[in-house]
Enzyme design. Structure first.
Site, PDB file in Angstrom:
ATOM      1  N   ASP A  54       0.815  -1.217   0.000  1.00 31.44           N
ATOM      2  CA  ASP A  54       0.000   0.000   0.000  1.00 31.44           C
ATOM      3  C   ASP A  54       0.850   1.268   0.000  1.00 31.44           C
ATOM      4  OD1 ASP A  54      -2.143  -1.573  -0.021  1.00 31.44           O
ATOM      5  OD2 ASP A  54      -2.849  -1.115   2.005  1.00 31.44           O
ATOM      6  N   TYR A  57       2.234   1.906  -3.384  1.00 37.20           N
ATOM      7  CA  TYR A  57       1.161   2.359  -4.276  1.00 37.20           C
ATOM      8  C   TYR A  57       0.856   3.836  -4.014  1.00 37.20           C
ATOM      9  CZ  TYR A  57      -3.345   2.742  -6.614  1.00 37.20           C
ATOM     10  OH  TYR A  57      -4.372   3.146  -7.425  1.00 37.20           O
ATOM     11  N   ASP A  58       0.665   4.161  -2.733  1.00 39.22           N
ATOM     12  CA  ASP A  58       0.349   5.544  -2.365  1.00 39.22           C
ATOM     13  C   ASP A  58       1.427   6.498  -2.863  1.00 39.22           C
ATOM     14  OD1 ASP A  58      -1.890   4.603  -1.161  1.00 39.22           O
ATOM     15  OD2 ASP A  58      -1.168   4.827   0.904  1.00 39.22           O
ATOM     16  N   SER A 103     -11.917   8.903  -2.165  1.00 40.94           N
ATOM     17  CA  SER A 103     -10.765   8.406  -1.425  1.00 40.94           C
ATOM     18  C   SER A 103     -10.436   9.400  -0.324  1.00 40.94           C
ATOM     19  CB  SER A 103      -9.578   8.314  -2.366  1.00 40.94           C
ATOM     20  OG  SER A 103      -9.218   7.005  -2.593  1.00 40.94           O
ATOM     21  N   LEU A 104      -9.333   9.186   0.343  1.00 40.62           N
ATOM     22  CA  LEU A 104      -8.888  10.151   1.338  1.00 40.62           C
ATOM     23  C   LEU A 104      -7.485  10.605   0.978  1.00 40.62           C
ATOM     24  CD1 LEU A 104      -9.982   8.379   4.649  1.00 40.62           C
ATOM     25  CD2 LEU A 104     -10.910  10.517   3.760  1.00 40.62           C
ATOM     26  N   GLU A 134     -10.657   9.209  14.269  1.00 39.03           N
ATOM     27  CA  GLU A 134     -11.103   7.823  14.460  1.00 39.03           C
ATOM     28  C   GLU A 134     -10.194   6.854  13.707  1.00 39.03           C
ATOM     29  OE1 GLU A 134     -14.892   9.036  12.948  1.00 39.03           O
ATOM     30  OE2 GLU A 134     -14.618   7.911  11.097  1.00 39.03           O
ATOM     31  N   LYS A 136      -8.679   4.250  11.116  1.00 41.32           N
ATOM     32  CA  LYS A 136      -8.912   3.960   9.703  1.00 41.32           C
ATOM     33  C   LYS A 136      -8.909   2.436   9.565  1.00 41.32           C
ATOM     34  CE  LYS A 136      -7.375   5.217   5.073  1.00 41.32           C
ATOM     35  NZ  LYS A 136      -7.204   3.896   4.477  1.00 41.32           N
ATOM     36  N   ASP A 138      -8.937  -1.187   8.129  1.00 43.70           N
ATOM     37  CA  ASP A 138      -8.328  -1.737   6.930  1.00 43.70           C
ATOM     38  C   ASP A 138      -9.177  -2.894   6.421  1.00 43.70           C
ATOM     39  OD1 ASP A 138      -6.534  -1.958   4.946  1.00 43.70           O
ATOM     40  OD2 ASP A 138      -4.919  -2.803   6.152  1.00 43.70           O
ATOM     41  N   ARG A 157     -17.577  -0.091  -3.164  1.00 48.79           N
ATOM     42  CA  ARG A 157     -17.194   1.222  -3.646  1.00 48.79           C
ATOM     43  C   ARG A 157     -17.095   1.261  -5.173  1.00 48.79           C
ATOM     44  NH1 ARG A 157     -12.179   4.863  -1.570  1.00 48.79           N
ATOM     45  NH2 ARG A 157     -10.812   3.331  -2.501  1.00 48.79           N
ATOM     46  N   GLU A 195     -16.963   0.054   6.527  1.00 48.51           N
ATOM     47  CA  GLU A 195     -15.915  -0.858   6.112  1.00 48.51           C
ATOM     48  C   GLU A 195     -16.291  -2.268   6.546  1.00 48.51           C
ATOM     49  OE1 GLU A 195     -13.742   1.163   4.755  1.00 48.51           O
ATOM     50  OE2 GLU A 195     -11.993  -0.090   4.324  1.00 48.51           O
ATOM     51  N   TYR A 247     -19.099   4.422   9.577  1.00 48.55           N
ATOM     52  CA  TYR A 247     -18.463   5.627  10.115  1.00 48.55           C
ATOM     53  C   TYR A 247     -18.815   6.910   9.355  1.00 48.55           C
ATOM     54  CZ  TYR A 247     -15.400   3.931   6.435  1.00 48.55           C
ATOM     55  OH  TYR A 247     -14.926   3.437   5.265  1.00 48.55           O
ATOM     56  N   LYS A 320     -11.351  14.149  10.758  1.00 48.21           N
ATOM     57  CA  LYS A 320     -12.472  14.755  10.031  1.00 48.21           C
ATOM     58  C   LYS A 320     -12.911  16.042  10.712  1.00 48.21           C
ATOM     59  CE  LYS A 320     -14.185  10.219   8.657  1.00 48.21           C
ATOM     60  NZ  LYS A 320     -15.135   9.141   8.915  1.00 48.21           N
ATOM     61  N   LYS A 344      -1.491   7.977   7.909  1.00 46.72           N
ATOM     62  CA  LYS A 344      -1.041   6.587   7.788  1.00 46.72           C
ATOM     63  C   LYS A 344      -0.009   6.269   8.868  1.00 46.72           C
ATOM     64  CE  LYS A 344      -3.227   5.086   4.082  1.00 46.72           C
ATOM     65  NZ  LYS A 344      -2.816   4.351   2.916  1.00 46.72           N
ATOM     66  N   CYS A 438      29.280 -28.568   8.280  1.00 46.15           N
ATOM     67  CA  CYS A 438      29.402 -27.372   9.110  1.00 46.15           C
ATOM     68  C   CYS A 438      30.212 -26.298   8.379  1.00 46.15           C
ATOM     69  CB  CYS A 438      30.077 -27.718  10.430  1.00 46.15           C
ATOM     70  SG  CYS A 438      30.435 -26.270  11.427  1.00 46.15           S
ATOM     71  N   CYS A 441      33.684 -25.961  10.719  1.00 42.95           N
ATOM     72  CA  CYS A 441      34.681 -27.028  10.860  1.00 42.95           C
ATOM     73  C   CYS A 441      34.534 -28.126   9.814  1.00 42.95           C
ATOM     74  CB  CYS A 441      34.607 -27.634  12.254  1.00 42.95           C
ATOM     75  SG  CYS A 441      33.112 -28.599  12.525  1.00 42.95           S
ATOM     76  N   CYS A 456      25.978 -29.227  14.117  1.00 45.13           N
ATOM     77  CA  CYS A 456      27.364 -29.689  14.051  1.00 45.13           C
ATOM     78  C   CYS A 456      27.644 -30.343  15.395  1.00 45.13           C
ATOM     79  CB  CYS A 456      28.299 -28.507  13.825  1.00 45.13           C
ATOM     80  SG  CYS A 456      30.014 -28.929  14.142  1.00 45.13           S
ATOM     81  N   CYS A 461      34.456 -27.572  17.495  1.00 44.77           N
ATOM     82  CA  CYS A 461      34.136 -26.692  16.363  1.00 44.77           C
ATOM     83  C   CYS A 461      34.421 -25.230  16.746  1.00 44.77           C
ATOM     84  CB  CYS A 461      32.658 -26.864  16.005  1.00 44.77           C
ATOM     85  SG  CYS A 461      32.078 -25.693  14.784  1.00 44.77           S
TER      86      CYS A 461
HETATM   87  P1  AMP Z   1      -7.717   5.090   0.684  1.00 45.58           P
HETATM   88  O1  AMP Z   1      -8.371   3.879   0.111  1.00 45.58           O
HETATM   89  O2  AMP Z   1      -6.335   4.826   1.225  1.00 45.58           O
HETATM   90  O3  AMP Z   1      -7.798   6.279  -0.217  1.00 45.58           O
HETATM   91  O4  AMP Z   1      -8.529   5.483   1.986  1.00 45.58           O
HETATM   92  C1  AMP Z   1      -9.862   5.864   1.891  1.00 45.58           C
HETATM   93  C2  AMP Z   1     -10.716   4.775   2.417  1.00 45.58           C
HETATM   94  O5  AMP Z   1     -10.459   4.544   3.776  1.00 45.58           O
HETATM   95  C3  AMP Z   1     -12.158   5.109   2.401  1.00 45.58           C
HETATM   96  O6  AMP Z   1     -12.706   4.944   1.147  1.00 45.58           O
HETATM   97  C4  AMP Z   1     -12.726   4.123   3.372  1.00 45.58           C
HETATM   98  O7  AMP Z   1     -13.036   2.927   2.711  1.00 45.58           O
HETATM   99  C5  AMP Z   1     -11.550   3.794   4.279  1.00 45.58           C
HETATM  100  N1  AMP Z   1     -11.793   4.105   5.705  1.00 45.58           N
HETATM  101  C6  AMP Z   1     -11.498   3.285   6.718  1.00 45.58           C
HETATM  102  N2  AMP Z   1     -11.824   3.795   7.900  1.00 45.58           N
HETATM  103  C7  AMP Z   1     -12.382   4.992   7.648  1.00 45.58           C
HETATM  104  C8  AMP Z   1     -12.932   6.010   8.479  1.00 45.58           C
HETATM  105  N3  AMP Z   1     -12.962   5.892   9.823  1.00 45.58           N
HETATM  106  N4  AMP Z   1     -13.413   7.110   7.874  1.00 45.58           N
HETATM  107  C9  AMP Z   1     -13.358   7.242   6.522  1.00 45.58           C
HETATM  108  N5  AMP Z   1     -12.858   6.332   5.698  1.00 45.58           N
HETATM  109  C10 AMP Z   1     -12.365   5.209   6.240  1.00 45.58           C
HETATM  110 ZN    ZN Z   2      31.359 -27.244  13.256  1.00 49.38          ZN
END
Ligand code: AMP
Ligand code: ZN
Length: 699
Positions: A54, A57-58, A103-104, A134, A136, A138, A157, A195, A247, A320, A344, A438, A441, A456, A461
């Protein structure tokens, strides 16, 4: 969709981009970034088999965004940055979300949080902004629509605008109410986000069951959740232990279609409260409404230290803007809302390349394979070598030279190789041939039936002698001041130390002539060795490095004898009768003290002035407050270190155990406690104590 060859090419390209090798024009780079991002989206969403971390990717995504910002002329309508979110599979009916699922934006440190706070203030004109912070979660995101208090739709999504209709599967999840009393809040139609996750413990259990059945193990709980959610048979989704945490409220209307967000539901916290009262699983107990950016950062830091103890996998926190009117003022980009930001956590995993395997001979002759990897930074340290444990481990994980390995390090835990990424093999990988001789030795190695370890067996040794001597003088053994690992190795190489007794007949005149040594340092060394002669006998017993015998067992034995040589007289049965000593350990102790050369060593040490007698002042217990009670410490201790903790237990007559079992009375937990705590909670007879409670116990 992608051929094998294309995939190989894209994997290779990804690695170059992540490592910034290869220099090209901005135009070429944006094109390459787009290619690899699209490819990883496909692996992630369509296959649920990502081959990129991740964080990487980010990083690539951010790089693309930055490049496009710098060179707006390079933006193309089909760039992944122009989409709301990532890919889609077409197995399920497609449905449009009522409000786009964005996304965030990501942040990684306190400065990012401050910058976010600044931009929010600028956008809203507000002087003080409160933030709801709060976890996040996964997992895999979903959107639920309720009308007239009934669940009418659940969707993934998808690409953010259009998702997959997974209503039937969602209905199989017990944590999603089929009807909820939104009408009590005047709400007629509502769209909520959340989630779908699998609790860590449940995930572990599922994998254990699969292992027992010989099925392929799931890679991580997030992929498992997203895969399970889209299974064709909804009943199977339910059995996989999926749960939904909600959430966010993206839309709320009354009977006349009037928008209730902001006017009726004033804050984000309030919306969570409504969800909570309507029977949803929410982060209401985990979140905190913070007065400003500083408080938010503080709360995030606190969470980062205890994320391991939380039952659900989290990869960060979400900050938020709490006030919904201010949220509206902030608005959104096509990619993310401007009123929220993800923070993150430091990555727990990294990818690297296995370059070589070295074989280390331990003090008992065990040969351990050690992986040499391309150095990677992970959770604050750079890692370049990791134990591969034994030949079995290499086979089980199917590890090859040249493989891309996934390295994990959580909290204080020693880095560990989670596995390899077979998809990233390019044909240059080679089998690992475990040696049969070994490395020190050259004696032939032997492996017994019950052990997975090659050893051994040569008592002379050199590698073993070195490790034995290093262990002999170490902190947990005779704790000889001034005689560290490198000095021991140097003295062995110079021939000063050929056996353990030699430590007490060092040629100080010669040492004085060596570079780096002077009157003072030689004096100190002499003193350190002299002082350590008087240590309690449990240290000497531990110093011998008897197989399966560590500090705890050494103390157990020491409590039962008057002097070390008594051990020569104990039968196997006598030894087994000592509390805490099982048959295997007893056999190992018995063998050691029935070996003539070892008895000779003890007599020599005695002659050289090393204490071998149990003296009254060596008794470990100073009182018996904790008599008969067993303890184990886990997590990172804040008020005392491990050594002090052990000492406290022993001084009070208690005993330390090394693992969680029904024999354990107390588990003392510091911060960041992990699997031991989880396990202990399942055994009703174990009492879990905080550090303070432990201190109270001993007064
Ligand atoms: P990302 O996929 O890294 O862009 O992160 C955004 C995603 O985080 C959102 O689309 C949600 O699916 C997820 N997510 C998990 N926990 C939360 C939370 N407490 N509030 C908002 N989004 C959340
Ligand atoms: Zn040895």
């Amino acid at each position: 969709m992608y051929s094998e060859e294309q995939q190989q090419h894209l994997n290779h390209l990804t690695q170059q981009l992540v490592k910034h090798t290869g220099h090209q024009s901005a135009k070429q780079k944006t094109e390459e970034l787009r290619q690899v991002i699209n490819y990883h989206d496909w692996r992630y969403y369509a296959l649920s088999q990502p081959v990129i971390l991740d964080v990487d990717y980010d990083k690539l995504f951010k790089e693309l965004k930055d490049l496009e910002k710098e060179h707006p002329e390079l933006i193309s309508p089909d760039s992944p940055t122009q989409r709301v979110a990532r890919g889609l599979t077409d197995d399920f009916k497609q449905v449009s979300h009522l409000v786009s699922m964005l996304s965030l934006d990501n942040s990684y440190n306190a400065e990012d949080v401050l910058a976010f706070d600044k931009s929010v203030k600028k956008l809203t004109g507000a002087e003080h902004v409160a933030y709801c912070v709060e976890p996040k979660f996964d997992g895999s995101s979903i959107a639920l629509v309720y009308e007239n208090d009934m669940l009418i739709r659940a969707a993934t999504r998808g690409d953010g605008a259009v998702g997959e209709d997974i209503t039937n599967n969602a209905k199989a999840l017990a944590s999603i109410p089929l009807s909820a009393k939104f009408s009590a809040f005047g709400i007629h139609k509502i769209e909520i986000r959340g989630e779908v996750i699998i609790q860590k413990e449940v995930f572990e259990r599922i994998n254990n069951e699969r292992k027992a059945k010989g099925e392929k193990l799931f890679q991580n709980s997030r992929n498992t959740a997203s895969g399970s959610l889209r299974l064709k048979d909804p009943n199977e989704s339910a059995t996989r232990g999926l749960e939904a945490v909600l959430y966010h409220v993206s839309l709320a209307e009354d009977k006349d279609g009037k928008d209730l967000l902001r006017e009726q539901l004033h804050t984000h916290y309030h919306t969570i409260e409504v969800l909570y009262k309507c029977g949803f699983k929410t982060p209401i107990h985990e979140l905190k409404v913070c007065k400003g950016a500083d408080e938010a950062t503080e709360f995030i830091n606190l969470w980062e230290t205890k994320r391991n103890t939380f039952s659900i996998e989290t990869d960060g926190m979400v900050i938020k803007v709490n006030d919904l009117k201010l949220q509206q003022k902030c608005g959104s980009t096509t990619h993310h809302p401007r009123w929220a930001m993800a923070y993150k956590f430091q990555a727990k995993q990294a990818q690297s390349k296995l370059i070589d395997v070295e074989y280390q001979v331990g003090r008992t002759g065990a040969v351990t394979p050690v992986a040499k990897i391309e150095p990677v930074a992970l959770a604050g340290v750079t890692i370049s070598s990791i134990s591969l444990h034994n030949e079995e481990f290499i086979k089980e994980k199917d590890i090859h030279l040249g493989d891309t390995v996934i390295v994990e390090r959580a909290g204080e835990v020693i880095p560990y190789i989670m596995g390899v990424v077979p998809e990233l093999r390019d044909g240059s990988q080679r089998d690992i041939h475990f040696p049969r001789h070994c490395p020190s030795c050259k004696s032939e190695l032997i492996k017994t039936e019950e052990e997975a370890i090659w050893r051994c067996d040569n008592a002379d040794c050199p590698a073993q002698t070195e490790e034995r001597a290093i262990h002999f003088v170490s902190k947990d053994a005779l704790d000889i001041d001034g005689l560290g690992r490198s000095i021991v190795i140097d003295f062995i190489e110079r021939g000063f130390i050929k056996n353990l007794e030699d430590i007490y007949r060092l040629p100080y005149d010669e040492i004085l002539k060596l570079e780096g040594w002077g009157e003072k340092s030689v004096e100190n060394l002499k003193k350190g060795i002299e002082d350590a002669k008087g240590r309690p006998i449990w240290r000497l017993i531990n110093a011998f490095g008897i197989r399966l015998v560590g500090v705890t067992t050494s103390k157990d034995i020491a409590g039962h004898i008057k002097e070390v040589l008594d051990l020569q007289k104990l039968s196997l049965e006598d030894l087994t009768n000592i509390e805490g000593i099982g048959p295997k350990v007893a056999q190992s102790i018995y063998d050691f003290f029935q070996t003539e050369s070892n008895i000779h060593l003890i007599k020599e040490l005695e002659r050289l002035g090393v204490n071998t007698k149990n003296r009254p002042e060596d008794s470990l217990a100073k009182n018996n407050k904790l008599e008969g009670k067993t303890f184990l410490f886990t997590g990172s201790l804040q008020q005392f270190n491990r050594d002090r903790a052990k000492q406290l237990v022993e001084e009070n007559g208690g005993k330390l155990l090394s693992s969680v079992s029904a024999n354990l009375n107390y588990l003392v937990v510091g911060e960041d406690a992990g699997s031991k705590l989880t396990k202990a909670k399942k055994i009703p007879s174990i009492t879990v104590l905080t550090e303070d409670e432990f201190l109270n116990l001993i007064g």
